[in-house]
Design an enzyme around this catalytic site. Structure first.
Site, mmCIF file in Angstrom:
data_model
loop_
_atom_site.group_PDB
_atom_site.id
_atom_site.type_symbol
_atom_site.label_atom_id
_atom_site.label_comp_id
_atom_site.label_asym_id
_atom_site.label_seq_id
_atom_site.Cartn_x
_atom_site.Cartn_y
_atom_site.Cartn_z
ATOM 1 N N GLY A 23 0.824 -1.206 0.000
ATOM 2 C CA GLY A 23 0.000 0.000 0.000
ATOM 3 C C GLY A 23 0.858 1.256 0.000
ATOM 4 O O GLY A 23 1.950 1.296 -0.583
ATOM 5 N N SER A 24 0.388 2.272 0.700
ATOM 6 C CA SER A 24 1.058 3.574 0.649
ATOM 7 C C SER A 24 2.404 3.602 1.354
ATOM 8 O O SER A 24 3.154 4.573 1.212
ATOM 9 C CB SER A 24 0.143 4.646 1.244
ATOM 10 O OG SER A 24 -1.006 4.820 0.423
ATOM 11 N N THR A 25 2.746 2.549 2.131
ATOM 12 C CA THR A 25 4.086 2.517 2.726
ATOM 13 C C THR A 25 5.154 2.385 1.637
ATOM 14 O O THR A 25 6.335 2.671 1.877
ATOM 15 C CB THR A 25 4.232 1.346 3.708
ATOM 16 O OG1 THR A 25 4.078 0.103 3.015
ATOM 17 C CG2 THR A 25 3.198 1.437 4.824
ATOM 18 N N LYS A 35 5.210 4.178 -1.056
ATOM 19 C CA LYS A 35 5.363 5.451 -1.773
ATOM 20 C C LYS A 35 6.725 6.086 -1.567
ATOM 21 O O LYS A 35 7.191 6.861 -2.411
ATOM 22 C CB LYS A 35 4.241 6.409 -1.359
ATOM 23 C CG LYS A 35 2.877 6.005 -1.916
ATOM 24 C CD LYS A 35 1.746 6.871 -1.382
ATOM 25 C CE LYS A 35 0.413 6.434 -1.976
ATOM 26 N NZ LYS A 35 -0.750 7.156 -1.393
#
Length: 624
Positions: free
Chosen positions: A324-326, A328
């Protein structure tokens, strides 16, 4: 007296026969004498030794298994007294009657009784047979009390493995269990494996370092009669206990992480960003390894198999999730290295269009104009769709591998998986299909084919926070007198300015109002953490659902809810520890995973001295 002709012939014949018989007798006597000389003089030492071996029996004794301790010496696995009951068949006239009496104190299942009777028939009548072990003291005491009324029953005390922290460490320390036929086939020949009741490591550190923990077998030299009955013990060598294994874990931190995950299916990993020491590695829910040591019941085994939270899986090293957004931060570093201007803005109106398809941001109304720092702080999907498209999947994949994704490491706890870093070549080889640009956009926000383990996410965060050193995790500090030598890690070739920008973005996530994890900050001086939230979808949201109404996580079945993730490092001004938290179907990284990480990291910093260093550097920065 003179002999006539006939008598003379008979006399000569008799003389020849007598001489022949005498010669044969002499030869036989000579051969017998020679044989006796050979056996009693020339071979006396050899046959004396064989006779002694028939009289003296050498019996192996299992050594004490080595302890497993944490970094401060807290015992994680040890040995304790094993209260057991044996049966000597020759001391009872009726085995069935004896077992009937014993069953009033110790319940004996039909299979257990059948096994005891079978063993009694196969073994010499004087050989003790195991009836029951790992008894509670009260039960053992009652057997001793009624021993005069239990012919053939012999109470006995041995040793067994004990795990005092039970579920808290089941996936790390592992457990021991009886030797199976498969173990005998797969392992190198070792007489210890055939000892009745001997146990070997089956999982975790117990399995990985099994031979070191076993020690060297001892021996008891006993005098036996012609039937093999022991007459007396002549000498005894207790052997050498197994080596003590010291782990990098801090049991107090481990307990805190376990408590914070109570009732959840997930994991926590904390590691030292400079030397790779794993301070905590928790997979929830756990199981009681003592059950496997004593022989787990079918009921308990079925319950473990049927539990939807999968307690037998070590999620910290073998659970594979979309990051997920980790993820990014990795995309941001790939963009920075590729020449993307971090101050260039991307306007987020809630969706990003590619051809006829719309890719949506988690914030439906959009974030407005976003720079790289802002996009990390607010976790803007549209910004990372855009830079992922410009950078391309190959550069993103390369950066991901440099930060530990796609690797299983040389980790001492067995079972670590490598996750998946997709690329054009991978998709063509595995799926036989070309790569599509839309898949690059999805990978840019940590979704799609991309998979990572919690251990990998902790390593990724460690490599970011330590300035780009390719640190790898370890969990064993020492085995006996052999202390693990400190390792030197390679530098990841990266612009330091890019790493600093990402770290500043993570700091804003946790410590600046509006950051996605601001509510889970640690306000105490010297304890500030810098993090990144992540929420990973596990289901596909259709266009029809978006046009009508997207169901909330609370409205969905548990298995359809989003995973909650959070990664962080601390202290901000003197980074020393990284943490990753994954809560399966936890719905929200900021609402579920971040508070857990905050509480665990606070415990870490309270027990270690880095807080004072961070406070000093923070003050120096403010004065400057």
């Amino acid at each position: 007296m003179l002999l006539d002709g006939k008598d003379n012939v008979r006399y000569k014949t008799f003389s020849r026969r007598a001489a022949l018989i005498g010669g044969l007798q002499l030869a036989a006597f000579g051969a017998l004498t020679g044989r006796m000389y050979y056996l009693q003089i020339l071979k006396s030492d050899e046959y004396a030794m064989l006779a002694e071996e028939n009289r003296i029996s050498k019996r192996l004794l299992a050594p004490l298994r080595g302890e497993i301790v944490d970094r401060f010496g807290t015992v994680l696995a040890s040995n304790r007294q094993n209260f057991r009951v044996m049966l000597v068949p020759e001391q009872t006239r009726n085995i069935e009657a004896t077992l009937d009496k014993l069953s009033r104190i110790i319940p004996l299942a039909p299979r257990q009784r059948a096994r005891i009777i079978s063993d009694a028939k196969r073994s010499p009548s004087f050989m003790p047979i195991l009836v029951a072990e790992n008894l509670e003291w009260e039960v053992f005491a009652e057997v001793n009390l009624h021993e005069p009324d239990l012919p053939g029953i012999v109470p006995d005390v041995g040793d067994t493995r004990h795990y005092p922290f039970e579920r808290d460490l089941a996936h790390v320390v592992g457990y021991v269990a009886a030797v199976s036929e498969r173990d005998l086939e797969e392992q190198a020949p070792d007489p210890l494996l055939k000892l009745p009741g001997f146990r070997i490591g089956k999982s975790g550190i117990e399995r990985e370092l099994d031979k070191k923990l076993r020690g060297r077998a001892g021996a008891s030299h006993v005098e036996v009669n012609a039937y093999g009955r022991v007459i007396r013990e002549i000498a005894k060598d207790p052997g050498v206990p197994g080596a003590q294994v010291s782990l990098t874990l801090d049991m107090e931190v481990q307990k805190t992480a376990t408590e914070k995950l109570e009732g959840q299916s997930g994991s926590v990993v904390v590691m030292d960003i400079h030397n790779g020491d794993v301070i905590s590695l928790v997979s929830s829910p756990g199981f009681d390894p003592n059950d496997f040591n004593v022989g787990i019941s079918q009921k308990k085994w079925n319950a473990l198999l049927q539990d939807p939270y999968n307690p037998l899986l070590n999620k910290a090293i073998a659970g594979q999730y979309p990051p997920g957004s980790t993820f990014k931060m990795v995309v941001a570093l790939a963009a920075y290295e590729s020449g993307v201007d971090p101050n260039q803005t991307v306007f987020c109106n809630g969706k990003y269009s590619l051809g006829s398809h719309d890719f949506h941001c988690w914030r439906r109304q959009g974030h407005g104009a976003m720079r790289m720092h802002d996009a990390i702080m607010h976790s803007c999907d549209v910004y990372f769709y855009d830079v992922a498209r410009r950078v391309g999947i190959e550069r993103i994949a390369d950066m991901a591998r440099r930060f530990g994704l796609g690797a299983s490491f040389d980790f001492e706890v067995p079972g670590a998986r490598s996750g998946l870093v997709p690329s054009r070549e991978w998709k063509r080889a595995v799926r036989g299909e070309p790569w599509h640009q839309g898949e690059t956009l999805i990978a840019g926000i940590g979704q799609g084919y991309l998979l990572a383990t919690p251990l990998q996410l902790a390593v990724m965060t460690a490599r970011i926070s330590n300035g780009g050193k390719a640190v790898t995790p370890r969990i064993v500090r020492a085995v006996g007198e052999d202390v693990t030598v400190p390792r030197v890690f390679e530098e990841i070739t990266l612009p330091q300015a890019g790493i600093e920008l990402v770290k500043m973005g993570m700091n804003s996530v946790s410590n600046v109002p509006g950051g996605t994890a601001y509510r889970s900050r640690i306000p105490d001086e010297g304890m500030h953490l810098a993090g990144k939230t992540g929420t990973a979808q596990v289901r596909r949201i259709t266009r029809a659902e978006r046009e009508s109404r997207v169901l909330t996580n609370e409205e969905l079945d548990w298995r359809q809810r989003d995973h909650a993730l959070f990664v962080a490092f601390a202290p901000v001004h003197a980074p020393r520890y990284s943490i990753s938290v994954v809560v399966e179907h936890g719905m929200s990284g900021s609402g579920t995973a971040a508070p857990i990480a905050r509480d665990v990291m606070r415990k870490v910093l309270e027990r270690h001295p880095e807080r004072e260093i961070a406070m000093r550097r923070s003050r120096e920065g403010q004065e400057g």
